[in-house]
Design a protein around this motif. Structure first.
Motif, PDB file in Angstrom:
ATOM      1  N   ASP A   6       0.862  -1.187   0.000  1.00 29.54           N
ATOM      2  CA  ASP A   6       0.000   0.000   0.000  1.00 29.54           C
ATOM      3  C   ASP A   6       0.900   1.240   0.000  1.00 29.54           C
ATOM      4  N   LEU A   7       1.095   1.816  -1.178  1.00 34.29           N
ATOM      5  CA  LEU A   7       2.009   2.947  -1.318  1.00 34.29           C
ATOM      6  C   LEU A   7       1.268   4.260  -1.109  1.00 34.29           C
ATOM      7  N   PRO A   8       1.854   5.183  -0.363  1.00 30.33           N
ATOM      8  CA  PRO A   8       1.215   6.500  -0.187  1.00 30.33           C
ATOM      9  C   PRO A   8       1.190   7.268  -1.500  1.00 30.33           C
ATOM     10  N   ALA A   9       0.301   8.216  -1.604  1.00 33.07           N
ATOM     11  CA  ALA A   9       0.112   8.968  -2.848  1.00 33.07           C
ATOM     12  C   ALA A   9       1.344   9.769  -3.237  1.00 33.07           C
ATOM     13  N   ASN A  10       2.183  10.125  -2.266  1.00 31.79           N
ATOM     14  CA  ASN A  10       3.372  10.935  -2.555  1.00 31.79           C
ATOM     15  C   ASN A  10       4.617  10.092  -2.733  1.00 31.79           C
ATOM     16  N   PHE A  11       4.438   8.800  -3.012  1.00 28.13           N
ATOM     17  CA  PHE A  11       5.569   7.893  -3.254  1.00 28.13           C
ATOM     18  C   PHE A  11       5.414   7.268  -4.627  1.00 28.13           C
ATOM     19  N   ARG A  12       6.463   7.380  -5.462  1.00 22.15           N
ATOM     20  CA  ARG A  12       6.380   6.846  -6.825  1.00 22.15           C
ATOM     21  C   ARG A  12       7.663   6.136  -7.213  1.00 22.15           C
ATOM     22  N   LEU A  13       7.527   5.143  -8.083  1.00 24.71           N
ATOM     23  CA  LEU A  13       8.665   4.462  -8.690  1.00 24.71           C
ATOM     24  C   LEU A  13       8.885   5.082 -10.058  1.00 24.71           C
ATOM     25  N   VAL A  14      10.104   5.486 -10.375  1.00 23.13           N
ATOM     26  CA  VAL A  14      10.365   6.175 -11.629  1.00 23.13           C
ATOM     27  C   VAL A  14      11.588   5.592 -12.335  1.00 23.13           C
ATOM     28  N   TYR A  15      11.566   5.666 -13.662  1.00 21.43           N
ATOM     29  CA  TYR A  15      12.719   5.365 -14.498  1.00 21.43           C
ATOM     30  C   TYR A  15      13.217   6.698 -15.047  1.00 21.43           C
ATOM     31  N   GLY A  16      14.060   6.635 -16.045  1.00 21.35           N
ATOM     32  CA  GLY A  16      14.457   7.859 -16.715  1.00 21.35           C
ATOM     33  C   GLY A  16      15.919   8.206 -16.531  1.00 21.35           C
ATOM     34  N   HIS A  17      16.352   9.214 -17.285  1.00 24.16           N
ATOM     35  CA  HIS A  17      17.727   9.700 -17.250  1.00 24.16           C
ATOM     36  C   HIS A  17      18.014  10.322 -15.892  1.00 24.16           C
ATOM     37  N   MET A  18      19.135   9.916 -15.272  1.00 24.13           N
ATOM     38  CA  MET A  18      19.439  10.389 -13.922  1.00 24.13           C
ATOM     39  C   MET A  18      19.546  11.909 -13.877  1.00 24.13           C
ATOM     40  N   GLY A  19      20.118  12.511 -14.904  1.00 25.37           N
ATOM     41  CA  GLY A  19      20.262  13.966 -14.921  1.00 25.37           C
ATOM     42  C   GLY A  19      18.923  14.677 -14.876  1.00 25.37           C
ATOM     43  N   GLU A  20      17.935  14.126 -15.587  1.00 22.99           N
ATOM     44  CA  GLU A  20      16.604  14.738 -15.586  1.00 22.99           C
ATOM     45  C   GLU A  20      15.927  14.577 -14.230  1.00 22.99           C
ATOM     46  N   VAL A  21      16.147  13.451 -13.580  1.00 24.09           N
ATOM     47  CA  VAL A  21      15.586  13.259 -12.241  1.00 24.09           C
ATOM     48  C   VAL A  21      16.233  14.222 -11.257  1.00 24.09           C
ATOM     49  N   LEU A  22      17.539  14.424 -11.379  1.00 19.80           N
ATOM     50  CA  LEU A  22      18.234  15.344 -10.479  1.00 19.80           C
ATOM     51  C   LEU A  22      17.776  16.784 -10.669  1.00 19.80           C
ATOM     52  N   ASP A  23      17.253  17.107 -11.840  1.00 20.00           N
ATOM     53  CA  ASP A  23      16.764  18.468 -12.080  1.00 20.00           C
ATOM     54  C   ASP A  23      15.682  18.877 -11.078  1.00 20.00           C
ATOM     55  N   ARG A  24      14.965  17.890 -10.541  1.00 15.64           N
ATOM     56  CA  ARG A  24      13.868  18.203  -9.617  1.00 15.64           C
ATOM     57  C   ARG A  24      14.129  17.651  -8.213  1.00 15.64           C
ATOM     58  N   THR A  25      15.378  17.316  -7.913  1.00 14.68           N
ATOM     59  CA  THR A  25      15.719  16.683  -6.639  1.00 14.68           C
ATOM     60  C   THR A  25      16.158  17.718  -5.608  1.00 14.68           C
ATOM     61  N   ASP A  26      15.644  17.566  -4.387  1.00 21.18           N
ATOM     62  CA  ASP A  26      16.062  18.402  -3.260  1.00 21.18           C
ATOM     63  C   ASP A  26      16.937  17.624  -2.273  1.00 21.18           C
ATOM     64  N   LEU A  27      16.828  16.296  -2.295  1.00 21.85           N
ATOM     65  CA  LEU A  27      17.636  15.444  -1.435  1.00 21.85           C
ATOM     66  C   LEU A  27      17.837  14.109  -2.130  1.00 21.85           C
ATOM     67  N   LEU A  28      19.091  13.758  -2.412  1.00 16.42           N
ATOM     68  CA  LEU A  28      19.427  12.493  -3.055  1.00 16.42           C
ATOM     69  C   LEU A  28      19.885  11.520  -1.982  1.00 16.42           C
ATOM     70  N   VAL A  29      19.261  10.352  -1.944  1.00 11.32           N
ATOM     71  CA  VAL A  29      19.579   9.327  -0.954  1.00 11.32           C
ATOM     72  C   VAL A  29      20.003   8.058  -1.682  1.00 11.32           C
ATOM     73  N   THR A  30      21.073   7.419  -1.221  1.00  6.44           N
ATOM     74  CA  THR A  30      21.540   6.187  -1.845  1.00  6.44           C
ATOM     75  C   THR A  30      22.363   5.390  -0.851  1.00  6.44           C
ATOM     76  N   VAL A  31      22.636   4.143  -1.198  1.00  9.45           N
ATOM     77  CA  VAL A  31      23.551   3.346  -0.387  1.00  9.45           C
ATOM     78  C   VAL A  31      24.986   3.666  -0.783  1.00  9.45           C
ATOM     79  N   SER A  32      25.272   3.630  -2.091  1.00  5.87           N
ATOM     80  CA  SER A  32      26.626   3.973  -2.539  1.00  5.87           C
ATOM     81  C   SER A  32      26.689   4.241  -4.034  1.00  5.87           C
ATOM     82  N   SER A  33      25.581   4.594  -4.648  1.00  4.45           N
ATOM     83  CA  SER A  33      25.530   4.788  -6.096  1.00  4.45           C
ATOM     84  C   SER A  33      26.401   5.959  -6.547  1.00  4.45           C
TER      85      SER A  33
END
Length: 436
Positions: free
Chosen positions: A249-276
């Motif tokens: 049961d995913l909340p409305a403000n949670f989404r799975l996305v594909y796409g070019h990483m640069g385009e995703v970063l264009d709208r990112t305020d906080l990037l979280v990763t393990v070690s990417s």
């Protein structure tokens, strides 16, 4: 042929995955001598991780031509095609096999392409093994000052020539610098295919990202995926997050996305990763970046590389509103070039290539590993690519003498600047059955 403002620089890139195609093709453009008119031919090494058309489109890199080849087909092409520059963007064993195969194919020739290789991102495991498998190229690119120092130390330590080590930066850094929060505030969790490598830990990270979305209903939380189920990348993804999320049961403000990483970063305020490596792209753009400590800081996770970065934190801290502040000295040593020196980061490589192209001739390729120095190791590496100990194709090796049948017909051509067809891929189940 020396490169000049009036001559075309013929470049070939051999890659074995979507990520390595991205690194290799972008690197070729970054290190080309100034004012070169580049003609770039892409070769995709047939194997488990050969990218699909969708993956190639997502990478967003173009070429004049693109085709899938076996190792032997590629070596035969290199015997006849007059390239100026060749980028080997492969796993270490693949680089070593191609270096020996090319040394045989170009035996006795003084005019040959400048051969370049390197790593697609952070080097946090198998440093010595991977480096010695890449030794023999004219340039071994190091993506940061720290890597350049480490690479030279390894080569010098075994008595191998370290002159080929050349400091550059990651070729895919770019985009506009972060200027402030978006509406809505967007958190991106950039997942990795193989880290962590078990269901429990991956389910834990997925649930924590979902929990963060519930704790912060006015934020948008994006789970940035690397591949679709059935596709392979540089690393095997046995437990895709999209499958783990099925039935949740995913909340409305949670989404799975594909796409070019640069385009995703264009709208990112906080990037979280393990070690990417996405963390370095984010730091380059001055986007707040967190490397997770929830599962520990361990070599097996790769997040140990970020010790001293100022970016290590947990989901608990992020839930409480923590914002990381990167360490400037650490960032500077990683080739991130957030201070604005990125455009000059490739100058040393360009100068070396220009000098080699302008010379009277090129010396023979001389890898550190030979049948004399590694008789129990090298033959197996070469045999995996159907090459004998001297780099000669073995009897029965896949050849380019006949056109593949319908199932194996994966060659596609592209117009300059855009792929016309991309590269199609046989279903993973067929590959697992050994058809290719």
């Amino acid at each position: 042929m020396p490169a000049s403002a009036t001559q075309t620089l013929r470049v070939a890139v051999l890659a074995d995955s979507d990520t390595r195609w991205k690194w290799g093709s972008l690197t070729a453009n970054r290190i080309a001598p100034p004012h070169s008119d580049i003609s770039l031919d892409g070769y995709l090494l047939r194997g488990r991780a050969t990218p699909t058309a969708r993956q190639l489109k997502e990478v967003g890199v173009t070429a004049d031509s693109l085709r899938e080849v076996t190792a032997v087909e590629f070596l035969r092409a290199m015997e006849s095609e007059p390239y100026d520059l060749l980028v080997l963007s492969l796993v270490g064993g693949g680089v070593q096999a191609m270096l020996h195969g090319l040394a045989r194919a170009w035996d006795g020739r003084t005019k040959r392409p400048v051969v370049v290789t390197g790593y697609v991102g952070v080097v946090y495991e198998k440093l010595t093994d991977g480096l010695l498998l890449r030794h023999g190229a004219d340039l071994v690119l190091a993506n940061s000052r720290q890597d350049a120092d480490r690479f030279k130390a390894v080569y010098d330590g075994v008595g191998a020539d370290s002159d080929a080590v050349t400091e550059v930066a990651l070729p895919f850094l770019g985009g506009d610098a972060y200027t402030g929060e978006h509406e809505p505030y967007t958190v991106v969790f950039a997942v990795q295919p193989s880290v962590p490598d078990n269901r429990r830990d991956r389910t834990y990270l997925l649930n924590r990202a979902i929990q963060h979305a519930r704790f912060h209903p006015h934020r948008e939380v994006l789970l940035k995926l690397r591949s679709k189920p059935g596709e392979h990348t540089t690393h095997i993804e046995e437990l895709p997050y999209q499958k783990l999320a099925q039935g949740t049961d995913l909340p409305a403000n949670f989404r799975l996305v594909y796409g070019h990483m640069g385009e995703v970063l264009d709208r990112t305020d906080l990037l979280v990763t393990v070690s990417s490596t996405a963390a370095l792209e984010s730091l380059h753009r001055r986007i707040p970046t967190v490397v997770l400590t929830d599962l520990g800081i361990r070599e097996g996770l790769g997040n140990h590389h970020f010790v001293g970065s100022g970016c290590l934190a947990s989901w608990d801290q992020l839930d409480a509103g923590y914002k990381p502040v990167p360490d400037g000295e650490w960032v500077a040593r990683q080739g991130v070039a957030a201070e604005g020196s990125y455009e000059t980061a490739f100058d040393a490589a360009r100068e070396r290539i220009t000098k080699l192209l302008a010379g009277d001739g090129m010396p023979a390729l001389t890898p550190y590993y030979t049948p004399e120095t590694a008789p129990g190791y090298l033959p197996g590496i070469l045999a995996r690519h159907h090459l004998g100990p001297d780099g000669t194709p073995l009897p029965g090796a896949p050849a380019a003498d006949k056109e593949p049948g319908p199932v194996r017909q994966i060659v596609r051509r592209a117009a300059r600047g855009a792929y016309r067809h991309g590269v199609q891929r046989v279903a993973p189940v067929i590959r697992r059955m050994g058809e290719l």
